[in-house]
Design a protein around this motif. Structure first.
Motif, PDB file in Angstrom:
ATOM      1  N   TRP A   1      -3.868  -6.965   9.500  1.00 31.23           N
ATOM      2  CA  TRP A   1      -4.359  -5.720  10.109  1.00 31.23           C
ATOM      3  C   TRP A   1      -5.809  -5.839  10.601  1.00 31.23           C
ATOM      4  O   TRP A   1      -6.084  -5.793  11.787  1.00 31.23           O
ATOM      5  CB  TRP A   1      -4.178  -4.548   9.139  1.00 31.23           C
ATOM      6  CG  TRP A   1      -4.574  -3.213   9.725  1.00 31.23           C
ATOM      7  CD1 TRP A   1      -5.550  -2.385   9.271  1.00 31.23           C
ATOM      8  CD2 TRP A   1      -4.017  -2.568  10.888  1.00 31.23           C
ATOM      9  NE1 TRP A   1      -5.632  -1.262  10.051  1.00 31.23           N
ATOM     10  CE2 TRP A   1      -4.702  -1.353  11.051  1.00 31.23           C
ATOM     11  CE3 TRP A   1      -3.000  -2.897  11.784  1.00 31.23           C
ATOM     12  CZ2 TRP A   1      -4.410  -0.458  12.088  1.00 31.23           C
ATOM     13  CZ3 TRP A   1      -2.713  -2.009  12.819  1.00 31.23           C
ATOM     14  CH2 TRP A   1      -3.414  -0.811  12.962  1.00 31.23           C
TER      15      TRP A   1
ATOM     16  N   ASP B   1       1.229  -7.052   9.328  1.00 39.94           N
ATOM     17  CA  ASP B   1       1.047  -5.605   9.217  1.00 39.94           C
ATOM     18  C   ASP B   1       1.612  -4.931  10.454  1.00 39.94           C
ATOM     19  O   ASP B   1       2.424  -5.509  11.195  1.00 39.94           O
ATOM     20  CB  ASP B   1      -0.457  -5.301   9.007  1.00 39.94           C
ATOM     21  CG  ASP B   1      -0.711  -3.996   8.265  1.00 39.94           C
ATOM     22  OD1 ASP B   1      -0.599  -2.938   8.907  1.00 39.94           O
ATOM     23  OD2 ASP B   1      -1.013  -4.020   7.060  1.00 39.94           O
ATOM     24  N   ASP B   2       1.196  -3.717  10.727  1.00 37.88           N
ATOM     25  CA  ASP B   2       1.666  -2.934  11.871  1.00 37.88           C
ATOM     26  C   ASP B   2       1.489  -3.739  13.172  1.00 37.88           C
ATOM     27  O   ASP B   2       0.614  -4.593  13.267  1.00 37.88           O
ATOM     28  CB  ASP B   2       0.812  -1.654  11.943  1.00 37.88           C
ATOM     29  CG  ASP B   2       1.472  -0.580  12.778  1.00 37.88           C
ATOM     30  OD1 ASP B   2       2.492  -0.850  13.414  1.00 37.88           O
ATOM     31  OD2 ASP B   2       0.936   0.548  12.782  1.00 37.88           O
TER      32      ASP B   2
ATOM     33  N   TRP C   1       4.958  -5.279   6.983  1.00 36.41           N
ATOM     34  CA  TRP C   1       4.586  -3.855   6.932  1.00 36.41           C
ATOM     35  C   TRP C   1       5.715  -2.989   7.476  1.00 36.41           C
ATOM     36  O   TRP C   1       6.328  -3.300   8.493  1.00 36.41           O
ATOM     37  CB  TRP C   1       3.336  -3.669   7.788  1.00 36.41           C
ATOM     38  CG  TRP C   1       2.767  -2.277   7.849  1.00 36.41           C
ATOM     39  CD1 TRP C   1       1.783  -1.779   7.065  1.00 36.41           C
ATOM     40  CD2 TRP C   1       3.094  -1.237   8.785  1.00 36.41           C
ATOM     41  NE1 TRP C   1       1.479  -0.485   7.438  1.00 36.41           N
ATOM     42  CE2 TRP C   1       2.275  -0.123   8.484  1.00 36.41           C
ATOM     43  CE3 TRP C   1       4.010  -1.120   9.838  1.00 36.41           C
ATOM     44  CZ2 TRP C   1       2.331   1.072   9.198  1.00 36.41           C
ATOM     45  CZ3 TRP C   1       4.075   0.077  10.540  1.00 36.41           C
ATOM     46  CH2 TRP C   1       3.235   1.155  10.220  1.00 36.41           C
TER      47      TRP C   1
ATOM     48  N   ARG D   1      -1.111  11.363  14.599  1.00 28.40           N
ATOM     49  CA  ARG D   1      -1.040   9.917  14.907  1.00 28.40           C
ATOM     50  C   ARG D   1       0.208   9.616  15.752  1.00 28.40           C
ATOM     51  O   ARG D   1       0.903   8.648  15.515  1.00 28.40           O
ATOM     52  CB  ARG D   1      -1.043   9.097  13.629  1.00 28.40           C
ATOM     53  CG  ARG D   1      -1.757   7.782  13.807  1.00 28.40           C
ATOM     54  CD  ARG D   1      -1.311   6.764  12.766  1.00 28.40           C
ATOM     55  NE  ARG D   1      -2.118   5.547  12.876  1.00 28.40           N
ATOM     56  CZ  ARG D   1      -1.733   4.368  12.415  1.00 28.40           C
ATOM     57  NH1 ARG D   1      -0.610   4.233  11.785  1.00 28.40           N
ATOM     58  NH2 ARG D   1      -2.492   3.324  12.583  1.00 28.40           N
TER      59      ARG D   1
ATOM     60  N   LYS E   1       4.904  -4.081   2.571  1.00 28.77           N
ATOM     61  CA  LYS E   1       3.852  -3.054   2.484  1.00 28.77           C
ATOM     62  C   LYS E   1       4.441  -1.792   3.111  1.00 28.77           C
ATOM     63  O   LYS E   1       4.770  -1.772   4.289  1.00 28.77           O
ATOM     64  CB  LYS E   1       2.600  -3.504   3.239  1.00 28.77           C
ATOM     65  CG  LYS E   1       1.484  -2.460   3.205  1.00 28.77           C
ATOM     66  CD  LYS E   1       0.225  -3.010   3.868  1.00 28.77           C
ATOM     67  CE  LYS E   1      -0.818  -1.935   4.096  1.00 28.77           C
ATOM     68  NZ  LYS E   1      -1.884  -2.378   5.013  1.00 28.77           N
TER      69      LYS E   1
ATOM     70  N   ASP F   1       4.145   1.983   4.184  1.00 37.12           N
ATOM     71  CA  ASP F   1       3.054   2.901   4.546  1.00 37.12           C
ATOM     72  C   ASP F   1       3.569   4.316   4.819  1.00 37.12           C
ATOM     73  O   ASP F   1       4.770   4.546   5.015  1.00 37.12           O
ATOM     74  CB  ASP F   1       2.359   2.348   5.799  1.00 37.12           C
ATOM     75  CG  ASP F   1       0.871   2.640   5.810  1.00 37.12           C
ATOM     76  OD1 ASP F   1       0.455   3.634   5.185  1.00 37.12           O
ATOM     77  OD2 ASP F   1       0.129   1.885   6.470  1.00 37.12           O
TER      78      ASP F   1
ATOM     79  N   ASN G   1       1.694   7.332   7.160  1.00 35.07           N
ATOM     80  CA  ASN G   1       0.417   7.550   7.835  1.00 35.07           C
ATOM     81  C   ASN G   1       0.161   8.942   8.415  1.00 35.07           C
ATOM     82  O   ASN G   1      -0.555   9.067   9.404  1.00 35.07           O
ATOM     83  CB  ASN G   1       0.262   6.516   8.962  1.00 35.07           C
ATOM     84  CG  ASN G   1      -0.387   5.242   8.443  1.00 35.07           C
ATOM     85  OD1 ASN G   1      -1.257   5.288   7.580  1.00 35.07           O
ATOM     86  ND2 ASN G   1       0.029   4.095   8.955  1.00 35.07           N
TER      87      ASN G   1
ATOM     88  N   CYS H   1       1.348   2.469   0.275  1.00 31.98           N
ATOM     89  CA  CYS H   1       0.117   2.750   0.995  1.00 31.98           C
ATOM     90  C   CYS H   1       0.353   4.076   1.699  1.00 31.98           C
ATOM     91  O   CYS H   1       1.490   4.431   2.011  1.00 31.98           O
ATOM     92  CB  CYS H   1      -0.069   1.617   2.007  1.00 31.98           C
ATOM     93  SG  CYS H   1      -1.373   1.861   3.217  1.00 31.98           S
TER      94      CYS H   1
ATOM     95  N   GLY I   1      -2.005   5.538   4.598  1.00 34.27           N
ATOM     96  CA  GLY I   1      -3.298   5.571   5.273  1.00 34.27           C
ATOM     97  C   GLY I   1      -4.384   5.227   4.252  1.00 34.27           C
ATOM     98  O   GLY I   1      -5.337   5.981   4.076  1.00 34.27           O
ATOM     99  N   GLY I   2      -4.206   4.101   3.544  1.00 30.33           N
ATOM    100  CA  GLY I   2      -5.056   3.795   2.390  1.00 30.33           C
ATOM    101  C   GLY I   2      -4.462   4.478   1.174  1.00 30.33           C
ATOM    102  O   GLY I   2      -3.256   4.425   0.942  1.00 30.33           O
TER     103      GLY I   2
ATOM    104  N   TRP J   1      -2.242   0.072  -1.873  1.00 30.89           N
ATOM    105  CA  TRP J   1      -3.450  -0.185  -1.082  1.00 30.89           C
ATOM    106  C   TRP J   1      -4.434   0.954  -1.359  1.00 30.89           C
ATOM    107  O   TRP J   1      -4.134   2.123  -1.096  1.00 30.89           O
ATOM    108  CB  TRP J   1      -3.072  -0.296   0.387  1.00 30.89           C
ATOM    109  CG  TRP J   1      -4.204  -0.554   1.337  1.00 30.89           C
ATOM    110  CD1 TRP J   1      -4.487   0.153   2.466  1.00 30.89           C
ATOM    111  CD2 TRP J   1      -5.168  -1.612   1.272  1.00 30.89           C
ATOM    112  NE1 TRP J   1      -5.577  -0.381   3.104  1.00 30.89           N
ATOM    113  CE2 TRP J   1      -6.025  -1.463   2.386  1.00 30.89           C
ATOM    114  CE3 TRP J   1      -5.426  -2.649   0.364  1.00 30.89           C
ATOM    115  CZ2 TRP J   1      -7.103  -2.326   2.637  1.00 30.89           C
ATOM    116  CZ3 TRP J   1      -6.489  -3.506   0.611  1.00 30.89           C
ATOM    117  CH2 TRP J   1      -7.307  -3.341   1.730  1.00 30.89           C
TER     118      TRP J   1
ATOM    119  N   ASP K   1      -8.364   2.537   3.125  1.00 29.44           N
ATOM    120  CA  ASP K   1      -8.652   1.838   4.380  1.00 29.44           C
ATOM    121  C   ASP K   1     -10.134   1.517   4.485  1.00 29.44           C
ATOM    122  O   ASP K   1     -10.561   0.809   5.397  1.00 29.44           O
ATOM    123  CB  ASP K   1      -8.234   2.701   5.579  1.00 29.44           C
ATOM    124  CG  ASP K   1      -6.748   2.548   5.887  1.00 29.44           C
ATOM    125  OD1 ASP K   1      -6.089   1.718   5.234  1.00 29.44           O
ATOM    126  OD2 ASP K   1      -6.253   3.251   6.792  1.00 29.44           O
TER     127      ASP K   1
HETATM  128  C1  GLA Z   1      -2.653   2.446   7.501  1.00 28.17           C
HETATM  129  C2  GLA Z   1      -2.920   1.410   6.420  1.00 28.17           C
HETATM  130  C3  GLA Z   1      -3.589   0.207   7.033  1.00 28.17           C
HETATM  131  C4  GLA Z   1      -2.725  -0.364   8.123  1.00 28.17           C
HETATM  132  C5  GLA Z   1      -2.429   0.707   9.159  1.00 28.17           C
HETATM  133  C6  GLA Z   1      -1.428   0.232  10.199  1.00 28.17           C
HETATM  134  O1  GLA Z   1      -3.806   3.033   7.957  1.00 28.17           O
HETATM  135  O2  GLA Z   1      -3.672   1.951   5.395  1.00 28.17           O
HETATM  136  O3  GLA Z   1      -3.844  -0.765   6.047  1.00 28.17           O
HETATM  137  O4  GLA Z   1      -1.521  -0.846   7.567  1.00 28.17           O
HETATM  138  O5  GLA Z   1      -1.902   1.878   8.554  1.00 28.17           O
HETATM  139  O6  GLA Z   1      -1.092   1.214  11.102  1.00 28.17           O
END
Ligand code: GLA
Length: 722
Positions: free
Chosen positions: A335, A365-366, A408, A439, A472, A474, A476, A519, A521-522, A538, A541
């Motif tokens: 990321w 990751d993304d 991810w 988002r 991972k 997520d 978000n 996770c 968004g953190g 996680w 962020d």
């Molecule tokens: C979130 C996660 C980040 C990353 C982004 C990807 O914000 O916390 O670590 O994976 O998404 O979009």
């Protein structure tokens, strides 16, 4: 044995290694709470009950006024049944509230525990013992079961409660907490973990209780970045190392509420569970509703003791056994290395350099199924121009290099610009024709089984044959309009959580038994519900190590350090603040360690340093996985931060000292170590000094002498018993 029932006095005594929890059956078959605190013998303590007569407090007996539901401690407090304090449950039968005076009917004590259907729970182990209390209303329309599971060696009691519609009427539940806990007296400070995005758990708040009701609540459809479900009540004089402290947490990942109320008699009540805001659940004949589980702990060793109890319970009984105490992957995550410009070439370039840095897992990751965050989520179609070998091919190439592969996912969401949304615009949570967007995405309606099934099928189909070792997971955005066309409004938030847990289980089954890191968004969903499915989360962020010190220190009040995923990064992505390599390593090694940067920007010398860090982390990882944490100096109250990790056998200990805002002042102060065996002799690996545990803990060390290198690097000292 941890649960006793005194047949004659009708007293239940739940005992852990250091605590006692006592309640009894009293007049009118009510359940009265008597005591929770330091372990006591199996005495009859009914004398502590408040039997004074107060004007205006209603009573059931015509002969005596001494027992009123309003003046004694209760194990459950239904609204509209005589107790005028904050209720722990609110429900009605056929719209009437005349079913709420509850009577004890029976109980059951047994070894082990019963899992909570569809919800996370503290797992069964050799010592777990359960007590189930059955209560009913007078008309036999409902049955309520209060469940207590005792985990004696870690001083934890897990509670949950269930309601069943047995009378054939329609039951509507407006509030169904996981527990009600009453204390005589209000001499407590309350500790909560607050924050926001990029500052999760960093805002530890401690305030003395006052009359009135305080509510710690999340309405984001997650536990949120803003407020964590952990809460503690401690004596005013309790500190990190001593003083009575009660800790509480919830195994749940959605809207929650904790109410701490101090009543007119100076008593304290804590209620916690699913938030009642907008909640309304209808229970048809024969159906039951189960609350999430809440965990309680008591420690005389202050907030530090409370944390260590929780850390042990979470590692032993909540996190999946196969991961809890096993070394974690040292990842390189793509990321912060390349964000959405990630490609197969870039991932392979990271992989090619990973081994030189002591990294064992490459995480994509993304960005593998979409060019940016505005499209593709929900469709899960690999972008083959960026990833010509597909995920399967890439995973094989990574494995051929002797590395593991991680990926991810954000399974609960859909982009507006996606085939899925175009085809099924009704598959999202919304309450209007113009749903709020965040988002560029919506939250999928997981209250519907066909949506859960679609996501599980689509993702497993896309990833078929891929060799994946780590996911991972997520989430978000927040849920802002929890509406589903199929569901009564008041049930959607909770049904969404049940759907989320279902999807997590389904994908874990389909993709194979691998480590999931969650996770949001953190750290927007840093809670025990998620830790049931994923051994690590996680943390934030915000990867600036200076900010991370506050975030991680805060999170450690409730969660074991191994549950905190922490990466060595450029360090300045979120704040622009510079930091040294050693400082970055020391902060990230607080939790489960990894990297998140573009390795090609670093020299061979840098990589050699990274390798050293990875090796050092592996050498000390035992302390993270199974050791005890002693917080010594809080970054919130000082210019620096210090903590120790000590092995259970007390043969190895490590002091970390991090300077946050250098001043000459600190050099004149000393630091006393904690958690060592006073009678053991320890050798400091770095300086060679040999001293008794008693000396290190009472005389301490001079802070000015701790610096062997640059002050901004911080310092780590390791002690071995000799
Ligand atoms: C979130 C996660 C980040 C990353 C982004 C990807 O914000 O916390 O670590 O994976 O998404 O979009």
């Amino acid at each position: 044995m941890s649960i006793w029932f005194n047949e004659q006095e009708k007293i239940f005594h739940l005992q852990t290694q250091n605590s006692s929890y006592v309640f009894c059956v009293v007049e009118h078959d009510a359940l009265e709470h008597l005591y929770y605190g330091k372990k006591i013998p199996n005495d009859n303590i009914k004398h502590i009950s408040n039997r004074q007569i107060y004007a205006h407090h209603a009573h059931e007996s015509r002969d005596s006024r001494v027992f009123s539901a309003s003046t004694v401690g209760l194990e459950i407090s239904p609204f509209n049944a005589g107790d005028i304090r904050t209720p722990s449950v609110v429900y009605d039968c056929d719209g009437k509230l005349d079913c709420n005076r509850l009577r004890y009917r029976a109980h059951k004590i047994y070894k082990g525990r019963t899992p909570l259907n569809g919800l996370p729970y503290s797992r069964e182990n050799d010592e777990a013992e359960s007590l189930e209390i059955l209560l009913t209303d007078d008309e036999g329309r409902i049955e309520i079961t209060l469940t207590y599971v005792v985990y004696a060696s870690v001083d934890v009691i897990a509670r949950s409660q269930k309601i069943k519609n047995v009378g054939g009427m329609s039951v509507s539940i407006q509030k169904w907490s996981s527990m009600c806990l009453d204390f005589y007296g209000a001499d407590f400070d309350m500790v909560t973990l607050n924050g926001m995005y990029l500052y999760e758990c960093a805002g530890l708040a401690r305030v003395p209780l006052q009359r009135g009701v305080f509510k710690n609540e999340s309405l984001t459809g997650t536990t949120s970045h803003n407020r964590n479900p952990f809460i503690a009540l401690c004596a005013h004089n309790a500190d990190e190392h001593s003083g009575e402290t009660y800790g509480f947490n919830l195994l749940y990942s959605g809207n929650f509420a904790e109410e701490v109320s101090v009543g007119s008699l100076g008593d304290t009540r804590l209620i916690m569970g699913i938030s009642d805001t907008g909640f309304c659940w209808s229970l048809k004949a024969g159906e039951e509703f189960v609350s999430p589980e809440t965990v309680l702990t008591y420690s005389e060793e202050g907030l530090g003791g409370m944390s260590r109890n929780f850390h042990d319970h979470i590692r032993q009984n909540i996190i999946e056994k196969e991961f809890a105490f096993s070394p974690r992957p040292i990842v390189i995550n793509s990321w912060e290395a390349s964000y959405f410009t990630v490609s197969e070439d870039k991932v392979l370039a990271l992989a090619a350099q990973a081994k030189d840095c002591g990294i064992d897992t490459v995480v994509l990751d993304d960005g593998w199924f979409r060019p940016h965050d505005q499209k593709g989520l929900g469709d899960w179609r690999t972008e083959t121009d960026k990833f010509p070998s597909g995920i399967k091919g890439l995973s094989e190439k990574i494995h051929a290099l002797g590395l593991k592969f991680g990926l991810w996912l954000e399974p609960e969401m859909v982009n507006e610009d996606s085939e899925l949304y175009r085809k099924h615009p009704d598959w999202i949570l919304s309450t209007s024709k113009t749903p709020l967007i965040s988002r560029f995405q919506y939250v999928l309606d997981l209250t519907r089984d066909e949506v859960v099934e679609y996501v599980a099928n689509r993702i497993s189909e896309e990833l078929q044959g891929a060799e994946i070792d780590y996911i991972k997971w997520d989430f978000n955005r927040y849920v802002t309009e929890a509406g589903s066309y199929q569901m009564p409004q008041g049930e959607v938030y909770h049904r969404q959580m049940l759907g989320t847990y279902k999807l997590l289980s389904a994908l874990k089954n389909r993709l194979g038994n691998m480590l999931f890191e969650t996770c949001s968004g953190g750290g927007g969903r840093f809670d025990l519900g998620m830790l049931f499915y994923s051994p690590q989360i996680w943390t934030s962020d915000n990867t600036d190590p200076y900010a991370r010190v506050y975030i991680q220190y805060g999170a450690s009040y409730a969660y074991p350090v191994s549950a905190l995923s922490c990466h060595f990064t450029r360090g300045d992505c979120t704040t622009g603040r510079p930091s040294t390599y050693d400082f970055r390593y020391r902060v990230a090694a607080f939790g489960s360690y990894g990297y998140e940067l573009d390795l090609s920007e670093y020299s061979a010398e840098d990589k050699a340093k990274f390798k050293q860090y990875s090796e050092q982390y592996r050498k000390d990882e035992d302390l993270n996985l199974s050791g005890d944490l002693y917080r010594l100096i809080s970054p919130r109250t000082d210019h620096f931060c210090a903590y120790m990790k000590v092995s259970k056998d007390k043969n190895k200990a490590q002091l970390t000292f991090l300077e946050l805002n250098a001043t000459g002042f600190v050099e004149s102060t000393t630091i006393k170590l904690k958690g060592l065996d006073p009678n053991k002799v320890y050798k400091n690996e770095e300086t060679g000094a040999i001293l008794h545990g008693a000396t290190l803990m009472n005389v301490g060390l001079r802070i000015g002498d701790l610096y062997r290198a640059k002050r901004e690097d911080g310092e780590v000292l390791t002690f071995y018993a000799v």
